[in-house]
Design a protein around this motif. Sequence first.
Motif, PDB file in Angstrom:
ATOM      1  N   GLY A  70     -47.568  39.337  59.093  1.00 27.70           N
ATOM      2  CA  GLY A  70     -47.596  38.404  58.140  1.00 27.70           C
ATOM      3  C   GLY A  70     -46.238  38.025  57.539  1.00 27.70           C
ATOM      4  O   GLY A  70     -45.408  38.636  57.959  1.00 27.70           O
ATOM      5  N   ILE A  71     -46.269  36.973  56.685  1.00 30.83           N
ATOM      6  CA  ILE A  71     -44.996  36.402  56.334  1.00 30.83           C
ATOM      7  C   ILE A  71     -45.220  36.195  54.741  1.00 30.83           C
ATOM      8  O   ILE A  71     -46.225  35.953  54.239  1.00 30.83           O
ATOM      9  N   ILE A  72     -44.080  36.303  54.058  1.00 34.50           N
ATOM     10  CA  ILE A  72     -44.259  36.040  52.554  1.00 34.50           C
ATOM     11  C   ILE A  72     -43.245  34.673  52.251  1.00 34.50           C
ATOM     12  O   ILE A  72     -43.515  34.100  51.315  1.00 34.50           O
ATOM     13  N   MET A  73     -42.397  34.286  53.116  1.00 36.49           N
ATOM     14  CA  MET A  73     -41.483  33.096  53.046  1.00 36.49           C
ATOM     15  C   MET A  73     -41.765  32.349  54.294  1.00 36.49           C
ATOM     16  O   MET A  73     -41.980  32.825  55.521  1.00 36.49           O
ATOM     17  N   GLU A  74     -41.950  31.008  53.927  1.00 33.13           N
ATOM     18  CA  GLU A  74     -42.565  30.185  55.080  1.00 33.13           C
ATOM     19  C   GLU A  74     -41.053  29.547  55.693  1.00 33.13           C
ATOM     20  O   GLU A  74     -40.018  29.456  54.832  1.00 33.13           O
ATOM     21  N   LYS A  75     -40.919  28.902  56.864  1.00 35.38           N
ATOM     22  CA  LYS A  75     -40.053  28.448  57.720  1.00 35.38           C
ATOM     23  C   LYS A  75     -40.646  27.257  58.403  1.00 35.38           C
ATOM     24  O   LYS A  75     -41.657  27.290  58.495  1.00 35.38           O
ATOM     25  N   ASP A 118     -51.212  29.381  48.621  1.00 38.02           N
ATOM     26  CA  ASP A 118     -51.398  29.056  50.232  1.00 38.02           C
ATOM     27  C   ASP A 118     -51.568  30.360  50.810  1.00 38.02           C
ATOM     28  O   ASP A 118     -52.026  30.594  51.876  1.00 38.02           O
ATOM     29  N   TYR A 119     -50.763  31.407  50.136  1.00 41.91           N
ATOM     30  CA  TYR A 119     -50.614  32.640  50.986  1.00 41.91           C
ATOM     31  C   TYR A 119     -52.031  33.301  51.089  1.00 41.91           C
ATOM     32  O   TYR A 119     -52.590  33.654  52.236  1.00 41.91           O
ATOM     33  N   HIS A 120     -52.652  33.267  49.757  1.00 39.08           N
ATOM     34  CA  HIS A 120     -53.940  33.950  50.002  1.00 39.08           C
ATOM     35  C   HIS A 120     -55.053  33.217  50.484  1.00 39.08           C
ATOM     36  O   HIS A 120     -55.988  33.476  51.347  1.00 39.08           O
ATOM     37  N   LYS A 121     -54.711  31.674  50.510  1.00 35.43           N
ATOM     38  CA  LYS A 121     -55.706  30.871  51.202  1.00 35.43           C
ATOM     39  C   LYS A 121     -56.086  30.968  52.801  1.00 35.43           C
ATOM     40  O   LYS A 121     -56.697  31.031  53.307  1.00 35.43           O
ATOM     41  N   PRO A 261     -34.717  31.977  46.902  1.00 39.86           N
ATOM     42  CA  PRO A 261     -35.209  33.315  47.374  1.00 39.86           C
ATOM     43  C   PRO A 261     -36.632  33.547  46.997  1.00 39.86           C
ATOM     44  O   PRO A 261     -37.213  34.708  47.193  1.00 39.86           O
ATOM     45  N   PHE A 262     -37.425  32.671  46.493  1.00 42.67           N
ATOM     46  CA  PHE A 262     -38.921  32.608  46.319  1.00 42.67           C
ATOM     47  C   PHE A 262     -39.395  31.413  46.453  1.00 42.67           C
ATOM     48  O   PHE A 262     -38.856  30.403  46.705  1.00 42.67           O
ATOM     49  N   ASN A 263     -40.712  31.153  46.599  1.00 41.76           N
ATOM     50  CA  ASN A 263     -41.436  30.115  46.760  1.00 41.76           C
ATOM     51  C   ASN A 263     -42.848  29.873  45.906  1.00 41.76           C
ATOM     52  O   ASN A 263     -43.164  30.759  45.159  1.00 41.76           O
ATOM     53  N   GLU A 264     -43.492  28.824  46.018  1.00 42.42           N
ATOM     54  CA  GLU A 264     -44.464  28.601  44.970  1.00 42.42           C
ATOM     55  C   GLU A 264     -45.477  29.702  45.048  1.00 42.42           C
ATOM     56  O   GLU A 264     -45.966  29.954  43.910  1.00 42.42           O
ATOM     57  N   SER A 265     -45.841  29.795  46.100  1.00 44.19           N
ATOM     58  CA  SER A 265     -47.046  30.879  46.348  1.00 44.19           C
ATOM     59  C   SER A 265     -46.654  32.283  45.590  1.00 44.19           C
ATOM     60  O   SER A 265     -47.671  32.897  45.123  1.00 44.19           O
ATOM     61  N   GLN A 266     -45.652  32.725  45.579  1.00 42.69           N
ATOM     62  CA  GLN A 266     -45.194  34.038  45.066  1.00 42.69           C
ATOM     63  C   GLN A 266     -45.155  33.713  43.456  1.00 42.69           C
ATOM     64  O   GLN A 266     -45.418  34.765  42.949  1.00 42.69           O
TER      65      GLN A 266
END
Length: 303
Positions: A70-75, A118-121, A261-266
């Motif tokens: 799994g990932i917590i940050m998107e690329k 989006d992470y949880h979706k 260092p963070f995204n909207e999902s976080q």
Amino acid sequence: MPGKVFVTGGSGFVGQAVVEELLSRGYAVNALSNRQAIAGGVTSFKGSLFDAAVLDDAMRGCDAVIHLVGIIMEKSDATFERIHHQGTRRVVDAAKRAGIKRYVQMSALGTRSGAVSDYHKTKYLAEDYVRASGLDWTILRPSLIHGPRGEFMKMEAKWCRGTAPPFLFMPYFGAGPLGTGGAGMLQPVFVGDVAKAFVDALEKPQAIGEVYPLGGPDQLTWPQLHQAVAQAISGKKRLVVALPAWYAKLLTKVTPAGLLPFNESQVIMSQENNTCDISKAVKDFGWEPQPFDLTLASYAKQL
């Protein structure tokens, strides 16, 4: 069992702990990693979730699959949709081609139908595919996982020492115009307990077809967590400051990708309670997760 288990993400933070737990119980392990070979009696397969030939080769002769990636940050080439949902589909399909029935999936606490982030979706889409697979599946949904090799605790250590931005304080995202409206509660769970739960789930027939929320015994606010880490590492309190969640979300929309260092999902997830009832896991696995302060104290000097 024991038998041979195929593990995805075997060189990752949780993956290393799961592999160590499997080996300690006498399992043979084939592990997939896109970064490095895995030492210690593990047969390593270098490749991605999208290398069908590698997956087929790695699963040959295995009795079960543990899917952890799994990932917590998107690329650009690694989005939540691609890694969480499409990646899970590839692993499930490969398990079916290999004739493997037993399958354990890493999900995340907060994953649900109608999730906001989006992470949880995408975690939920992955769960749906697993549930419809016809495999003998188990899904685990851990809260915040902590341990000495985890990126989160490494960042916590830097913040409490003032060696990483914002340097002068330990930050979190808070509700309200000034960020003073609080944030979601956390229920951190030690990585060793997560690994133990994954292997127990593999071995327990009653775990088939079950979804297990997983957390530690302690429910903490973000300031409480920060102060506990600061006390364990530096022996003194540290200034903790809330940043407005609305402002953080705005930054994620206007700042070029990769510069934050963070995204909207976080940010979204930080405003939700990340807590759960662990009674089902305690009943089926026969043990209770360890307290946050005791496990933190056991590895604080390594950070």
